[in-house]
Design a protein around this motif. Structure first.
Motif, PDB file in Angstrom:
ATOM      1  N   GLU A  82     -14.870  46.288 -33.114  1.00 13.15           N
ATOM      2  CA  GLU A  82     -15.164  47.460 -33.934  1.00 13.15           C
ATOM      3  C   GLU A  82     -14.311  48.646 -33.494  1.00 13.15           C
ATOM      4  O   GLU A  82     -13.839  49.423 -34.319  1.00 13.15           O
ATOM      5  N   GLN A  83     -14.127  48.756 -32.163  1.00 11.36           N
ATOM      6  CA  GLN A  83     -13.292  49.848 -31.656  1.00 11.36           C
ATOM      7  C   GLN A  83     -11.854  49.706 -32.135  1.00 11.36           C
ATOM      8  O   GLN A  83     -11.212  50.680 -32.519  1.00 11.36           O
ATOM      9  N   ALA A  84     -11.358  48.460 -32.144  1.00 12.44           N
ATOM     10  CA  ALA A  84      -9.994  48.224 -32.608  1.00 12.44           C
ATOM     11  C   ALA A  84      -9.864  48.555 -34.087  1.00 12.44           C
ATOM     12  O   ALA A  84      -8.863  49.141 -34.532  1.00 12.44           O
ATOM     13  N   ARG A  85     -10.896  48.158 -34.868  1.00 11.93           N
ATOM     14  CA  ARG A  85     -10.875  48.456 -36.305  1.00 11.93           C
ATOM     15  C   ARG A  85     -10.830  49.972 -36.538  1.00 11.93           C
ATOM     16  O   ARG A  85     -10.094  50.464 -37.402  1.00 11.93           O
ATOM     17  N   GLU A  86     -11.644  50.717 -35.759  1.00 10.17           N
ATOM     18  CA  GLU A  86     -11.671  52.175 -35.916  1.00 10.17           C
ATOM     19  C   GLU A  86     -10.333  52.798 -35.527  1.00 10.17           C
ATOM     20  O   GLU A  86      -9.848  53.725 -36.199  1.00 10.17           O
ATOM     21  N   ASP A  87      -9.723  52.297 -34.443  1.00 12.67           N
ATOM     22  CA  ASP A  87      -8.429  52.842 -34.023  1.00 12.67           C
ATOM     23  C   ASP A  87      -7.351  52.568 -35.069  1.00 12.67           C
ATOM     24  O   ASP A  87      -6.495  53.429 -35.352  1.00 12.67           O
ATOM     25  N   TYR A  88      -7.396  51.358 -35.637  1.00  8.23           N
ATOM     26  CA  TYR A  88      -6.409  51.035 -36.660  1.00  8.23           C
ATOM     27  C   TYR A  88      -6.604  51.914 -37.900  1.00  8.23           C
ATOM     28  O   TYR A  88      -5.634  52.404 -38.497  1.00  8.23           O
ATOM     29  N   GLN A  89      -7.849  52.132 -38.298  1.00  6.09           N
ATOM     30  CA  GLN A  89      -8.110  52.989 -39.451  1.00  6.09           C
ATOM     31  C   GLN A  89      -7.688  54.423 -39.153  1.00  6.09           C
ATOM     32  O   GLN A  89      -7.219  55.141 -40.035  1.00  6.09           O
ATOM     33  N   ARG A  90      -7.850  54.790 -37.874  1.00  6.64           N
ATOM     34  CA  ARG A  90      -7.417  56.141 -37.497  1.00  6.64           C
ATOM     35  C   ARG A  90      -5.910  56.298 -37.658  1.00  6.64           C
ATOM     36  O   ARG A  90      -5.421  57.377 -38.014  1.00  6.64           O
ATOM     37  N   ILE A  91      -5.163  55.188 -37.423  1.00  6.63           N
ATOM     38  CA  ILE A  91      -3.712  55.246 -37.656  1.00  6.63           C
ATOM     39  C   ILE A  91      -3.432  55.554 -39.118  1.00  6.63           C
ATOM     40  O   ILE A  91      -2.619  56.433 -39.442  1.00  6.63           O
ATOM     41  N   ARG A  92      -4.103  54.858 -40.003  1.00 10.46           N
ATOM     42  CA  ARG A  92      -3.896  55.075 -41.433  1.00 10.46           C
ATOM     43  C   ARG A  92      -4.278  56.501 -41.849  1.00 10.46           C
ATOM     44  O   ARG A  92      -3.560  57.164 -42.596  1.00 10.46           O
ATOM     45  N   ASP A  93      -5.433  56.949 -41.348  1.00 16.46           N
ATOM     46  CA  ASP A  93      -5.876  58.300 -41.702  1.00 16.46           C
ATOM     47  C   ASP A  93      -4.917  59.355 -41.134  1.00 16.46           C
ATOM     48  O   ASP A  93      -4.610  60.352 -41.799  1.00 16.46           O
ATOM     49  N   LEU A  94      -4.469  59.109 -39.881  1.00 15.97           N
ATOM     50  CA  LEU A  94      -3.535  60.054 -39.262  1.00 15.97           C
ATOM     51  C   LEU A  94      -2.257  60.169 -40.071  1.00 15.97           C
ATOM     52  O   LEU A  94      -1.762  61.280 -40.334  1.00 15.97           O
ATOM     53  N   LEU A  95      -1.715  59.024 -40.491  1.00 18.87           N
ATOM     54  CA  LEU A  95      -0.492  59.054 -41.287  1.00 18.87           C
ATOM     55  C   LEU A  95      -0.702  59.795 -42.601  1.00 18.87           C
ATOM     56  O   LEU A  95       0.130  60.614 -43.020  1.00 18.87           O
ATOM     57  N   GLY A  96      -1.815  59.514 -43.258  1.00 19.37           N
ATOM     58  CA  GLY A  96      -2.093  60.196 -44.521  1.00 19.37           C
ATOM     59  C   GLY A  96      -2.260  61.693 -44.336  1.00 19.37           C
ATOM     60  O   GLY A  96      -1.712  62.503 -45.106  1.00 19.37           O
ATOM     61  N   GLU A  97      -3.034  62.077 -43.307  1.00 23.04           N
ATOM     62  CA  GLU A  97      -3.249  63.501 -43.064  1.00 23.04           C
ATOM     63  C   GLU A  97      -1.935  64.215 -42.760  1.00 23.04           C
ATOM     64  O   GLU A  97      -1.662  65.303 -43.277  1.00 23.04           O
ATOM     65  N   GLN A  98      -1.111  63.601 -41.892  1.00 30.11           N
ATOM     66  CA  GLN A  98       0.140  64.244 -41.513  1.00 30.11           C
ATOM     67  C   GLN A  98       1.094  64.354 -42.704  1.00 30.11           C
ATOM     68  O   GLN A  98       1.753  65.384 -42.887  1.00 30.11           O
ATOM     69  N   LEU A  99       1.162  63.305 -43.496  1.00 26.04           N
ATOM     70  CA  LEU A  99       2.045  63.348 -44.659  1.00 26.04           C
ATOM     71  C   LEU A  99       1.598  64.404 -45.663  1.00 26.04           C
ATOM     72  O   LEU A  99       2.418  65.167 -46.187  1.00 26.04           O
ATOM     73  N   MET A 100       0.301  64.468 -45.927  1.00 25.11           N
ATOM     74  CA  MET A 100      -0.205  65.441 -46.895  1.00 25.11           C
ATOM     75  C   MET A 100      -0.101  66.870 -46.355  1.00 25.11           C
ATOM     76  O   MET A 100       0.306  67.790 -47.071  1.00 25.11           O
ATOM     77  N   GLN A 101      -0.442  67.057 -45.098  1.00 29.24           N
ATOM     78  CA  GLN A 101      -0.382  68.400 -44.530  1.00 29.24           C
ATOM     79  C   GLN A 101       1.057  68.903 -44.421  1.00 29.24           C
ATOM     80  O   GLN A 101       1.311  70.107 -44.503  1.00 29.24           O
ATOM     81  N   SER A 102       1.992  67.990 -44.243  1.00 27.08           N
ATOM     82  CA  SER A 102       3.382  68.418 -44.131  1.00 27.08           C
ATOM     83  C   SER A 102       3.909  68.945 -45.459  1.00 27.08           C
ATOM     84  O   SER A 102       4.836  69.758 -45.479  1.00 27.08           O
ATOM     85  N   ARG A 103       3.330  68.491 -46.594  1.00 30.67           N
ATOM     86  CA  ARG A 103       3.792  68.935 -47.914  1.00 30.67           C
ATOM     87  C   ARG A 103       2.929  70.037 -48.507  1.00 30.67           C
ATOM     88  O   ARG A 103       3.421  70.845 -49.290  1.00 30.67           O
ATOM     89  N   PHE A 104       1.652  70.061 -48.165  1.00 32.16           N
ATOM     90  CA  PHE A 104       0.727  71.005 -48.789  1.00 32.16           C
ATOM     91  C   PHE A 104       0.128  71.893 -47.701  1.00 32.16           C
ATOM     92  O   PHE A 104      -0.606  71.410 -46.829  1.00 32.16           O
ATOM     93  N   GLU A 105       0.438  73.170 -47.787  1.00 32.16           N
ATOM     94  CA  GLU A 105       0.057  74.093 -46.725  1.00 32.16           C
ATOM     95  C   GLU A 105      -1.452  74.184 -46.550  1.00 32.16           C
ATOM     96  O   GLU A 105      -1.954  74.329 -45.440  1.00 32.16           O
ATOM     97  N   GLY A 106      -2.196  74.099 -47.651  1.00 35.98           N
ATOM     98  CA  GLY A 106      -3.643  74.250 -47.552  1.00 35.98           C
ATOM     99  C   GLY A 106      -4.396  72.945 -47.399  1.00 35.98           C
ATOM    100  O   GLY A 106      -5.631  72.930 -47.472  1.00 35.98           O
ATOM    101  N   MET A 107      -3.687  71.840 -47.173  1.00 31.64           N
ATOM    102  CA  MET A 107      -4.345  70.536 -47.137  1.00 31.64           C
ATOM    103  C   MET A 107      -5.214  70.357 -45.894  1.00 31.64           C
ATOM    104  O   MET A 107      -6.210  69.639 -45.915  1.00 31.64           O
ATOM    105  N   LYS A 108      -4.880  71.029 -44.801  1.00 35.85           N
ATOM    106  CA  LYS A 108      -5.646  70.846 -43.569  1.00 35.85           C
ATOM    107  C   LYS A 108      -7.102  71.240 -43.759  1.00 35.85           C
ATOM    108  O   LYS A 108      -8.020  70.578 -43.263  1.00 35.85           O
TER     109      LYS A 108
END
Length: 648
Positions: free
Chosen positions: A137-163
């Protein structure tokens, strides 16, 4: 009546407590630079670059900007997101292996083999694990965190108010963002085709406005905001190595575990580049520090670097039509603090006031030059400095005696036989009344003893020719600026205190020319062989002939013996060592001026023996004198000589 005063916070308009701009001091500095050979335009630019007391100049502000830029690059790097993804991936794999190790089944061994066979690249491993059935379960959460991190970083890098808009992201949130990107790209595509997007923009903002806290008013403003961020992301990608760029491109497919996000952002970037080709899409900045930045932080750093570059360009004032009003004071304050913005504002005000105050004017050829008002100010300063250095006092050149042709002094004196001055009637009658009262005579009878006449002073008129050497040696030996300040001081003295005198300023190099004060002040030193004193004396003689009722006064400032003379056809003949014909013509012209009764003074600069011998000869023939001042005392020597000559 009594009243109360209430003081509140100052919000806008000129600061009532700001120190004065110091126009006088600024003009003095400008004048020094102009007289040293700089053009008024370049002198003004140099003043703004240098700054004034209490105001930081453009050069120092630019230096601070580059210092801040270097610090950003020196302290940070762009590995933040990749490093964090690697750490999460390693943690997930370790947790998964720990969960598989106790299981003796073939499925567990197969899963371990699958993990061991993952690609060496981070992006390849993350993509390979997209369909992996995690047991930990911990591995699943860490892997999902990778996906969420990538999405957050990509969106925040383009949209100033996305954070602020991103919280706990679920499938519905991802669908909403994917839908927003789809609608946004349709809006941008329609705008790129030249369609009217007013209604579509309003619908888009009503539906997705929570992602845009900057509240753009129309599609153009929306494009401006998005293009600036997108270009910053592209510059960040340009600054990475080829391997880093490839990994991020592959990882973007795993943003939020939904390929629509990465594809939508890629499409948006392409449309924005088409709509705003003028943005900086191609530059790069090497980030070599130890502080890792994520994609969003890296994009922000790139935007900051871009802002620093833009401010540096504004401060350089090197582009066509540049004005100090172009400087973004808000951005400057954000980067360097309020004091920097105050200095930039005051420099802009100083430039504006110098133009508004009539201190500059346009010549017929379009160049900028000092106005008569500015020249008068510079002359006043030069004269003040000269008079201040005269230890013997101001010195008056007026000869005073009673005479009918003089000007009233404001006083009177008893009449003497032969006086032809006008009577002072009031004093004459007063004297008669007092004398009659003392003698007890009836009535008032006028006696010759009662008569007083108005005292006058005779003011001699002079025609003054100041001949100044403008050959290259004056520039090379540092005599250029003292020479100009001398001319300024004498011009100011004559035009303000002895206005009946006529002054001619004559510069002589290969040729001689009669110069207006502004022309002499702005005269630049040129590499030209020849010291044509002969031509200068000819022009001085013409000046004296145009003023036959004035006493001729010749003042010559030179640092070299004559090496050129004027031929009858107007050509200047140069020879070094001096040709005997050059010396003979020069001496002959001095003799001609001496026959006019010219008062001659020669100011010798330097210790050249040949020059010393020659000017001594000229002084003897003209019944004049030679003065050998140092450079600091040149102006005082010339002005004092003028005053002394006119006084005697």
């Amino acid at each position: 009546m009594t009243g109360t005063w209430r003081y509140g916070r100052w919000h806008e308009g000129p600061d009532p407590l700001a120190p004065p701009l110091g126009l006088r001091e600024a003009l003095d500095e400008l004048g020094r630079d102009v007289m040293d050979g700089a053009s008024p335009r370049s002198a003004l630019e140099e003043l703004l670059r240098r700054g004034t007391p209490g105001t930081t100049g453009l050069d120092e502000l630019t230096r601070q900007l580059w210092q801040r830029r270097a610090k950003l690059q020196r302290e940070n790097n762009l590995d933040g997101t990749l490093n964090e993804v690697r750490e999460l991936l390693e943690r997930a794999l370790d947790a998964e292996r720990r969960a598989l190790f106790p299981d003796p089944s073939d499925d567990a061994r197969f899963a371990e083999a699958r993990l061991d066979a993952l690609p060496s690249s981070t992006a390849g491993a993350v993509n390979e694990l997209a369909e992996y059935p995690w047991r930990s379960e911990q591995a699943r959460e860490d892997y999902q965190r990778i996906r969420d991190l990538l999405g957050e970083q990509l969106m925040q890098s383009r949209f100033e108010g996305m954070k602020d808009a991103l919280g706990q992201v679920g499938k519905a949130d991802v669908d909403a963002m994917a839908g927003m990107l789809e609608d946004l790209n349709e809006l941008l595509a329609a705008h790129a085709r030249g369609e009217d997007t007013s209604e579509r923009f309003a619908e888009f903002m009503a539906k997705h406005g929570q992602y845009f806290p900057e509240n753009p008013e129309n599609t153009e403003e929306l494009v401006d905001a998005l293009a600036a961020r997108s270009a910053a992301v592209q510059r960040m990608m340009n600054s990475m190595s080829a391997e880093q760029r490839a990994e991020l491109a592959d990882l973007s497919a795993q943003a939020f575990g939904d390929s629509r996000i990465g594809q939508g952002l890629s499409t948006m970037d392409g449309l924005l580049r088409t709509l705003r080709p003028g943005e900086d899409w191609d530059s790069a900045a090497r980030m070599r520090g130890d502080n890792p930045l994520g994609l969003a932080e890296g994009a922000q750093a790139m935007q900051e670097l871009g802002q620093l570059d833009a401010l540096a360009e504004q401060l350089s004032q090197s582009y066509p039509g540049a004005r100090l009003e172009d400087i973004d004071l808000e951005a400057l304050a954000a980067q360097l603090g309020e004091e920097a913005a105050v200095s930039a504002r005051r420099l802009a005000e100083l430039e504006r006031e110098l133009h508004r105050g009539g201190l500059f004017e346009r010549a017929e050829d379009g160049t900028l030059r000092l106005s008569p008002k500015a020249l008068r100010r510079l002359g006043a300063v030069a004269l003040r400095d000269v008079l201040g250095s005269l230890r013997a006092g101001r010195g008056e050149r007026d000869t005073t005696r009673a005479g009918a042709a003089g000007e009233p002094t404001g006083s009177s004196r008893p009449w003497r036989f032969g006086d032809t001055e006008s009577w002072d009637v009031a004093r004459t009658v007063r004297n008669a009344v007092l004398r009659s009262a003392e003698t007890g005579a009836s009535g008032v009878r006028l006696d010759v003893r009662d008569v007083e006449v108005i005292e006058t002073e005779k003011r001699e008129r002079a025609a003054v020719a100041l001949c100044v050497d403008t050959s290259w040696s004056m520039v090379a030996e540092g005599r250029w600026l003292p020479m100009k300040r001398t001319a300024l001081a004498l011009h100011q003295l004559i035009t303000t205190r002895y206005r009946t005198d006529e002054l001619a300023l004559i510069g002589f190099g290969r040729h001689a020319n009669t110069l207006e004060l502004g022309e002499l002040v702005a005269l630049e030193g040129t590499w030209e062989q020849g010291t044509n004193l002969h031509h200068a004396l000819l022009l001085a003689g013409r000046h004296f002939q145009r003023n036959p009722d004035a006493n001729p006064v010749l003042l010559v400032v030179t640092d070299g013996e004559p090496t050129a003379h004027l031929e009858p056809d107007g050509a200047a003949e140069f020879s070094y060592p001096p040709d005997p014909r050059t010396l003979a013509l020069t001496v002959s012209e001095v003799d001609s001026l001496a026959r006019l009764g010219t008062s001659t003074s020669i100011f010798r600069l330097g210790e050249d023996p040949r020059l010393t011998e020659f000017v001594d000869l000229l002084a003897r023939r003209a019944n004049g004198r030679v003065v050998a001042p140092d450079l600091d005392g040149l102006g005082a020597a010339v002005v004092a000589d003028y005053l002394r000559g006119r006084r005697t």
